[in-house]
Design an enzyme around this catalytic site. Structure first.
Site, mmCIF file in Angstrom:
data_model
loop_
_atom_site.group_PDB
_atom_site.id
_atom_site.type_symbol
_atom_site.label_atom_id
_atom_site.label_comp_id
_atom_site.label_asym_id
_atom_site.label_seq_id
_atom_site.Cartn_x
_atom_site.Cartn_y
_atom_site.Cartn_z
ATOM 1 C CG ASN A 107 -1.763 1.216 1.386
ATOM 2 O OD1 ASN A 107 -2.441 1.596 0.420
ATOM 3 N ND2 ASN A 107 -1.774 1.844 2.550
ATOM 4 C CG HIS A 109 -0.519 6.193 4.663
ATOM 5 N ND1 HIS A 109 -1.889 6.322 4.610
ATOM 6 C CD2 HIS A 109 -0.102 6.984 5.673
ATOM 7 C CE1 HIS A 109 -2.281 7.155 5.561
ATOM 8 N NE2 HIS A 109 -1.212 7.561 6.220
ATOM 9 C CB SER A 136 5.090 4.839 4.182
ATOM 10 O OG SER A 136 5.407 5.843 5.120
ATOM 11 C CG ASP A 145 -2.972 3.617 6.274
ATOM 12 O OD1 ASP A 145 -3.028 2.966 5.216
ATOM 13 O OD2 ASP A 145 -3.786 4.510 6.557
HETATM 14 C C1 GAR Z 1 -2.746 8.966 -2.531
HETATM 15 O O1 GAR Z 1 -2.261 10.154 -1.966
HETATM 16 C C2 GAR Z 1 -2.510 7.803 -1.596
HETATM 17 O O2 GAR Z 1 -1.293 7.882 -0.904
HETATM 18 C C3 GAR Z 1 -3.675 7.931 -0.654
HETATM 19 O O3 GAR Z 1 -4.750 8.251 -1.487
HETATM 20 C C4 GAR Z 1 -4.268 8.982 -2.621
HETATM 21 C C5 GAR Z 1 -4.751 8.289 -3.883
HETATM 22 O O4 GAR Z 1 -4.395 9.038 -5.013
HETATM 23 N N1 GAR Z 1 -3.900 6.718 0.084
HETATM 24 C C6 GAR Z 1 -4.277 6.683 1.362
HETATM 25 O O5 GAR Z 1 -4.516 7.674 2.023
HETATM 26 C C7 GAR Z 1 -4.379 5.294 1.956
HETATM 27 N N2 GAR Z 1 -4.563 5.345 3.375
HETATM 28 P P1 GAR Z 1 -4.417 8.389 -6.450
HETATM 29 O O6 GAR Z 1 -5.802 7.733 -6.597
HETATM 30 O O7 GAR Z 1 -4.234 9.546 -7.384
HETATM 31 O O8 GAR Z 1 -3.297 7.378 -6.539
#
Ligand code: GAR
Length: 216
Positions: A107, A109, A136, A145
């Protein structure tokens, strides 16, 4: 070539970073299937554009989380997926799912975990007044997470930052560390020892990205 399954919920910019890495031949993998829990996710448009098979599996269509997870597992198994990448997938996966892919679900994060786990990590970093945050890539376990860390990138928080400006600065590094982590798996260099993950042959000790990136 490593067979990937990518799970998404929204915009899919991290999915795009993996696609770009594959198309540039920096990532030795193939995306066998993208699964979205959201039929409106922009990530699905990206799949069309790149002719990547995509499926929608909505949580509402299943009476329990277990059944929802079993459906996703069955698609991933059909496609003989070897590594599952959560790229902005906004649901928590339980044992039903994770036991099928031990140490093989990762994942991204937008924080230096264990700081700012969960939702709105960037906004919380600004509100907290943190001076360094980051992103991360970690192995997914049953915590939120909180699984073993593969790679982290540190990103400064500036006095004038808003949630938006900080998110953009972090995102640039997300788009580097996620495809790099996938490539480390493709090269068979990721060793998990309990909570500690070692990338064989990587250079450790440089900042702001630790371990040092190689191709990105
Ligand atoms: C990203 O910033 C990712 O790190 C976060 O959601 C966004 C998705 O963007 N994920 C989390 O917060 C997971 N806990 P994307 O759809 O453009 O890749």
């Amino acid at each position: 070539m490593l067979r990937l399954g990518v799970l998404v919920s929204g915009r899919g910019s991290n999915l795009q970073a993996i696609i770009d890495g594959i198309e540039a031949r920096k990532v030795d993998a193939r995306i066998r299937v993208v699964i979205s829990d959201n039929p409106k996710a922009y990530a699905l448009d990206r799949c069309k554009r790149h002719r990547i098979p995509a499926r929608v599996v909505s949580r509402e269509d299943f009476p329990s989380r277990e059944e929802f997870e079993r459906r996703i597992v069955s698609i991933l198994k059909e496609e003989e997926v070897e590594l599952v990448v959560l790229a902005g997938f906004m649901r928590i996966l339980g044992r039903t799912f994770l036991s099928e892919f031990p140490n093989r679900v990762i994942n991204i994060h937008p924080a230096l975990i264990p700081a700012f786990q969960g939702l709105h990590a960037q906004r919380r970093a600004v509100e907290f007044g943190a001076k360094i945050t980051g992103c991360s890539v970690h192995i997914v376990d049953e915590s939120v997470d909180g699984g073993p860390v593969i790679v982290q990138a540190a990103v400064p928080v500036l006095p004038e930052d808003t949630e938006g400006t900080l998110s953009d600065r972090i995102l640039k590094f997300e788009h580097r560390i996620l495809p790099q982590a996938v490539q480390w798996f493709a090269e068979g260099r990721v060793r998990v020892e309990g909570r500690r993950v070692i990338v064989e042959g990587a250079r450790y000790g440089t900042l702001p990205v630790n371990p040092e990136l190689e191709k990105f």
